[in-house]
Design a protein around this motif. Sequence first.
Motif, PDB file in Angstrom:
ATOM      1  N   ARG A   1       6.263  13.010   0.996  1.00 31.49           N
ATOM      2  CA  ARG A   1       4.856  12.561   0.293  1.00 31.49           C
ATOM      3  C   ARG A   1       4.138  11.832   1.538  1.00 31.49           C
ATOM      4  O   ARG A   1       4.694  11.187   2.240  1.00 31.49           O
ATOM      5  N   ILE A   2       2.881  12.048   1.603  1.00 28.98           N
ATOM      6  CA  ILE A   2       1.852  11.205   2.061  1.00 28.98           C
ATOM      7  C   ILE A   2       1.522   9.896   1.531  1.00 28.98           C
ATOM      8  O   ILE A   2       1.342   9.938   0.342  1.00 28.98           O
ATOM      9  N   VAL A   3       1.347   9.097   2.167  1.00 27.48           N
ATOM     10  CA  VAL A   3       1.076   7.655   1.556  1.00 27.48           C
ATOM     11  C   VAL A   3      -0.209   7.067   2.153  1.00 27.48           C
ATOM     12  O   VAL A   3      -0.584   7.345   3.395  1.00 27.48           O
ATOM     13  N   GLU A   4      -0.867   6.177   1.444  1.00 27.25           N
ATOM     14  CA  GLU A   4      -2.040   5.698   1.785  1.00 27.25           C
ATOM     15  C   GLU A   4      -1.733   4.339   2.706  1.00 27.25           C
ATOM     16  O   GLU A   4      -0.654   4.084   3.003  1.00 27.25           O
ATOM     17  N   ASP A   5      -2.626   3.837   3.407  1.00 24.64           N
ATOM     18  CA  ASP A   5      -2.360   2.512   4.399  1.00 24.64           C
ATOM     19  C   ASP A   5      -1.805   1.462   3.636  1.00 24.64           C
ATOM     20  O   ASP A   5      -1.063   0.779   4.167  1.00 24.64           O
ATOM     21  N   ASP A   6      -2.089   1.275   2.150  1.00 30.52           N
ATOM     22  CA  ASP A   6      -1.331   0.265   1.609  1.00 30.52           C
ATOM     23  C   ASP A   6       0.089   0.441   1.156  1.00 30.52           C
ATOM     24  O   ASP A   6       0.640  -0.260   0.294  1.00 30.52           O
ATOM     25  N   GLY A   7       0.583   1.862   1.334  1.00 30.27           N
ATOM     26  CA  GLY A   7       1.852   2.348   1.002  1.00 30.27           C
ATOM     27  C   GLY A   7       1.870   2.937  -0.349  1.00 30.27           C
ATOM     28  O   GLY A   7       2.856   3.416  -0.604  1.00 30.27           O
ATOM     29  N   SER A   8       0.812   3.100  -0.950  1.00 34.75           N
ATOM     30  CA  SER A   8       0.684   3.576  -2.300  1.00 34.75           C
ATOM     31  C   SER A   8       0.744   5.228  -1.913  1.00 34.75           C
ATOM     32  O   SER A   8      -0.029   5.721  -0.868  1.00 34.75           O
ATOM     33  N   LEU A   9       1.155   6.017  -2.942  1.00 36.85           N
ATOM     34  CA  LEU A   9       1.278   7.368  -2.757  1.00 36.85           C
ATOM     35  C   LEU A   9      -0.199   8.045  -2.721  1.00 36.85           C
ATOM     36  O   LEU A   9      -0.942   7.704  -3.620  1.00 36.85           O
ATOM     37  N   ASP A  10      -0.481   8.959  -1.913  1.00 35.66           N
ATOM     38  CA  ASP A  10      -1.728   9.529  -1.700  1.00 35.66           C
ATOM     39  C   ASP A  10      -1.561  10.761  -2.863  1.00 35.66           C
ATOM     40  O   ASP A  10      -0.844  11.635  -2.708  1.00 35.66           O
ATOM     41  N   GLU A  11      -2.279  10.429  -3.936  1.00 37.74           N
ATOM     42  CA  GLU A  11      -2.230  11.452  -5.043  1.00 37.74           C
ATOM     43  C   GLU A  11      -3.038  12.816  -4.929  1.00 37.74           C
ATOM     44  O   GLU A  11      -3.299  13.430  -5.802  1.00 37.74           O
ATOM     45  N   ASP A  12      -3.953  12.600  -3.850  1.00 33.26           N
ATOM     46  CA  ASP A  12      -4.862  13.865  -3.486  1.00 33.26           C
ATOM     47  C   ASP A  12      -4.019  15.160  -3.189  1.00 33.26           C
ATOM     48  O   ASP A  12      -4.507  16.538  -2.781  1.00 33.26           O
ATOM     49  N   PHE A  13      -2.894  15.083  -2.654  1.00 31.30           N
ATOM     50  CA  PHE A  13      -1.880  15.954  -2.372  1.00 31.30           C
ATOM     51  C   PHE A  13      -0.774  16.266  -2.983  1.00 31.30           C
ATOM     52  O   PHE A  13      -0.108  15.282  -3.611  1.00 31.30           O
ATOM     53  N   PRO A  14      -0.532  17.543  -3.633  1.00 28.90           N
ATOM     54  CA  PRO A  14       0.739  17.687  -4.484  1.00 28.90           C
ATOM     55  C   PRO A  14       1.952  17.177  -3.909  1.00 28.90           C
ATOM     56  O   PRO A  14       2.177  16.937  -2.762  1.00 28.90           O
TER      57      PRO A  14
END
Length: 111
Positions: free
Chosen positions: A98-111
């Motif tokens: 999974r890809i994460v945002e800079d803050d460590g939260s999951l990037d929900e734009d990608f499945p």
Amino acid sequence: MALPTASKLAALLQSPQPSANPFATEFGFFTGRGDPNPMRMRIFFPHATAPLKPLLIEVRRDATVEEVIGYTLYEYYNADVDPPLPEELCDVICWSLRIVEDDGSLDEDFP
């Protein structure tokens, strides 16, 4: 005159030693080390004892997602991350990348 016997070290080096790493044979060669332009990734394992400490890997750019996951598990195994992988999780299909945002939260734009 007695024939010289091989040293224990020579015998050890000549005998094939299977790797204890279950991912070595299939995924070990996807390393990006020595590649002039590898993909560098920070991989986090939420179940690890230190979930905020990433495993830094370098993988070949032509590797598929499955191969990246397999190589990451290969590196996880070699790095002696705690806890060790249980046998039932020693299969690439048990994992997702999974890809994460800079803050460590999951990037929900990608499945």
